[in-house]
Write a protein that holds these residues in place. Structure first.
Motif, mmCIF file in Angstrom:
data_model
loop_
_atom_site.group_PDB
_atom_site.id
_atom_site.type_symbol
_atom_site.label_atom_id
_atom_site.label_comp_id
_atom_site.label_asym_id
_atom_site.label_seq_id
_atom_site.Cartn_x
_atom_site.Cartn_y
_atom_site.Cartn_z
ATOM 1 N N ASN A 70 0.856 -1.189 0.000
ATOM 2 C CA ASN A 70 0.000 0.000 0.000
ATOM 3 C C ASN A 70 0.890 1.237 0.000
ATOM 4 O O ASN A 70 1.546 1.522 1.003
ATOM 5 C CB ASN A 70 -0.899 0.021 1.249
ATOM 6 N N GLU A 71 0.912 1.943 -1.122
ATOM 7 C CA GLU A 71 1.696 3.171 -1.173
ATOM 8 C C GLU A 71 0.912 4.311 -0.527
ATOM 9 O O GLU A 71 -0.307 4.319 -0.511
ATOM 10 C CB GLU A 71 2.045 3.524 -2.621
ATOM 11 N N MET A 72 1.661 5.291 0.001
ATOM 12 C CA MET A 72 1.046 6.413 0.707
ATOM 13 C C MET A 72 1.871 7.660 0.490
ATOM 14 O O MET A 72 3.065 7.588 0.231
ATOM 15 C CB MET A 72 0.954 6.069 2.194
ATOM 16 N N PHE A 73 1.215 8.808 0.577
ATOM 17 C CA PHE A 73 1.930 10.082 0.510
ATOM 18 C C PHE A 73 1.475 10.976 1.656
ATOM 19 O O PHE A 73 0.291 11.056 1.973
ATOM 20 C CB PHE A 73 1.660 10.797 -0.818
ATOM 21 N N GLY A 74 2.425 11.634 2.284
ATOM 22 C CA GLY A 74 2.096 12.580 3.345
ATOM 23 C C GLY A 74 3.247 13.532 3.576
ATOM 24 O O GLY A 74 4.302 13.411 2.954
ATOM 25 N N GLN A 75 3.049 14.483 4.476
ATOM 26 C CA GLN A 75 4.082 15.443 4.814
ATOM 27 C C GLN A 75 4.205 15.557 6.331
ATOM 28 O O GLN A 75 3.327 15.105 7.062
ATOM 29 C CB GLN A 75 3.743 16.811 4.216
ATOM 30 N N THR A 76 5.284 16.163 6.787
ATOM 31 C CA THR A 76 5.478 16.338 8.228
ATOM 32 C C THR A 76 4.289 17.064 8.836
ATOM 33 O O THR A 76 3.768 16.681 9.887
ATOM 34 C CB THR A 76 6.771 17.124 8.507
ATOM 35 N N GLU A 77 3.858 18.145 8.175
ATOM 36 C CA GLU A 77 2.784 18.970 8.717
ATOM 37 C C GLU A 77 1.431 18.279 8.682
ATOM 38 O O GLU A 77 0.557 18.555 9.504
ATOM 39 C CB GLU A 77 2.675 20.289 7.935
ATOM 40 N N MET A 78 1.226 17.404 7.696
ATOM 41 C CA MET A 78 -0.082 16.751 7.539
ATOM 42 C C MET A 78 0.152 15.376 6.942
ATOM 43 O O MET A 78 0.350 15.205 5.743
ATOM 44 C CB MET A 78 -0.974 17.586 6.622
ATOM 45 N N ASN A 79 0.158 14.382 7.802
ATOM 46 C CA ASN A 79 0.530 13.025 7.409
ATOM 47 C C ASN A 79 -0.658 12.288 6.783
ATOM 48 O O ASN A 79 -1.801 12.642 7.010
ATOM 49 C CB ASN A 79 1.015 12.292 8.667
ATOM 50 N N TYR A 80 -0.358 11.254 6.004
ATOM 51 C CA TYR A 80 -1.407 10.441 5.376
ATOM 52 C C TYR A 80 -2.393 11.293 4.592
ATOM 53 O O TYR A 80 -3.578 11.385 4.932
ATOM 54 C CB TYR A 80 -2.171 9.623 6.427
ATOM 55 N N VAL A 81 -1.931 11.932 3.543
ATOM 56 C CA VAL A 81 -2.810 12.749 2.700
ATOM 57 C C VAL A 81 -3.599 11.854 1.742
ATOM 58 O O VAL A 81 -4.819 11.965 1.623
ATOM 59 C CB VAL A 81 -1.996 13.804 1.919
ATOM 60 N N VAL A 82 -2.893 10.983 1.054
ATOM 61 C CA VAL A 82 -3.545 10.013 0.163
ATOM 62 C C VAL A 82 -2.864 8.663 0.357
ATOM 63 O O VAL A 82 -1.714 8.581 0.797
ATOM 64 C CB VAL A 82 -3.465 10.415 -1.331
ATOM 65 N N GLY A 83 -3.582 7.588 0.018
ATOM 66 C CA GLY A 83 -2.984 6.271 0.167
ATOM 67 C C GLY A 83 -3.882 5.165 -0.327
ATOM 68 O O GLY A 83 -5.030 5.393 -0.723
#
Length: 368
Positions: free
Chosen positions: A340-353
């Protein structure tokens, strides 16, 4: 073929964020009362040291540390640096700081003097909890950080000046502590971005951010051993990831969510290798993991057919860069779990996945 239930789940979803919320209570306090003997941390290290810690042990150690921190002048809202690898004391530090309403600031063991000094100075950290290995860099940084009053040293090494030994500090305190009440909006964790240009930025994350993280965590972990259609069925998940607990990926995608669900996490204090990854997953019966694409590539190269390890893996999340067709196929065919690939950032984790259990994913898809 996986049924696509994404639209149905998304349409029915509602946030449930109570006005009062505390990470320490959610990740440890309630389990120390309800399932005190349940394992919280399996510890393993390159030195051969192994240990197993229950939620009751985690809570008692955190209580002692909370008392010790108060005695050192740490108060609600104060920033406290945690410069530790994956080990029991790291989890203790996070629980103890949340119990007193202080702000945990995890920092990488790989940081040199300049990187440490900037973050300690910028945050106004009043105390640091640090491993012996980082003491030289921390000592060099300290004169540039006027707010930093004390260093609590974890490990067996000579101390100097106003440094305190972890074991001595905790042994002097009571194992009872009454946690403060925190609002869901109260600050909990300060994580600095890695920053590719200029100085890194500090992301101040509130208590409720853990709740916001859980949707992405359970989706990327194929519901983390729970039945998505029968919440009464318990989970038997065991988690491990080589992701550094000082970063968002290790803290918010591994340590805290695992503890939130009252499950054990494996803490490996040592360097990553493909052989060690297979060994740990086999030895501890790891069912869920977060592995970077570079780690998966190394594992694929080392063990194209890893059946001999008798893995119990049920879900695998990956992030940081694209997994790629070859690794995606290897995970599906050799490990038996489509990644399961996922994308997020430090400020807002788990944006899409993605969530292979409830909606199909394609190689190269970052998810929904």
């Amino acid at each position: 073929m996986v049924d696509d239930r994404y639209e149905q789940l998304h349409a029915a979803f509602r946030w449930q964020v109570p006005p009062d919320f505390n990470i320490a209570e959610a990740c440890c306090g309630r389990w120390a009362r309800e399932t005190p003997k349940a394992t919280a941390i399996y510890f393993d290290s390159e030195s051969g040291c192994r240990a197993q810690y229950s939620y009751a042990q985690l809570q008692r150690a955190a209580n002692r540390l909370s008392n010790a921190l108060l005695n050192q002048g740490v108060r609600r809202g104060h920033r406290v640096a945690i410069v530790l690898p994956q080990r029991f004391e790291t989890a203790v530090a996070h629980i103890a700081l949340q119990q007193i309403g202080a702000v945990a600031m995890p920092l990488s063991m790989l940081f040199g003097t300049e990187a440490l000094a900037f973050r300690l100075q910028d945050s106004g950290a009043v105390l640091a909890i640090a491993a012996c290995e980082v003491l030289p860099a921390l000592r060099e940084a300290k004169p540039h950080c006027p707010a930093l009053r004390r260093v609590l040293v974890v490990g067996d090494c000579p101390i100097a000046g106003d440094e305190l030994r972890w074991m001595e500090a905790l042994q002097a305190e009571e194992a009872r502590f009454k946690p403060v009440a925190t609002r869901a909006d109260d600050p909990a964790i300060l994580i600095y971005t890695s920053g590719t240009t200029g100085n890194p930025k500090g992301a101040l994350i509130p208590q409720r951010a853990l709740i916001g993280n859980l949707t992405g965590f359970i989706a990327s972990q194929n519901w983390f051993g729970f039945d998505p259609f029968d919440p009464s069925r318990p989970s038997d998940a065991v988690f491990w990831s080589p992701a550094d607990w000082a970063w968002t990926g290790g803290l918010m995608d591994a340590l805290l969510p695992t503890l939130y669900f009252g499950r054990p996490i494996v803490a490996w204090q040592g360097r990553f290798s493909a052989a060690k990854a297979f060994e740990l997953m086999g030895a501890y019966g790891v069912t869920h993991s977060f592995l970077f694409p570079t780690a998966l590539k190394a594992m694929m190269k080392a063990e194209p057919r890893p059946q001999r390890h008798r893995l119990k893996l049920r879900a695998l999340m990956s992030a940081g860069e694209a997994v790629g067709d070859a690794v995606f196929t290897w995970c599906r065919d050799a490990l038996g779990v489509p990644v399961n690939e996922m994308f997020g950032q430090t400020e807002m984790n788990y944006v899409v996945g993605n969530c292979q259990a409830l909606w199909p994913a394609k190689p190269g898809s970052m998810g929904r």
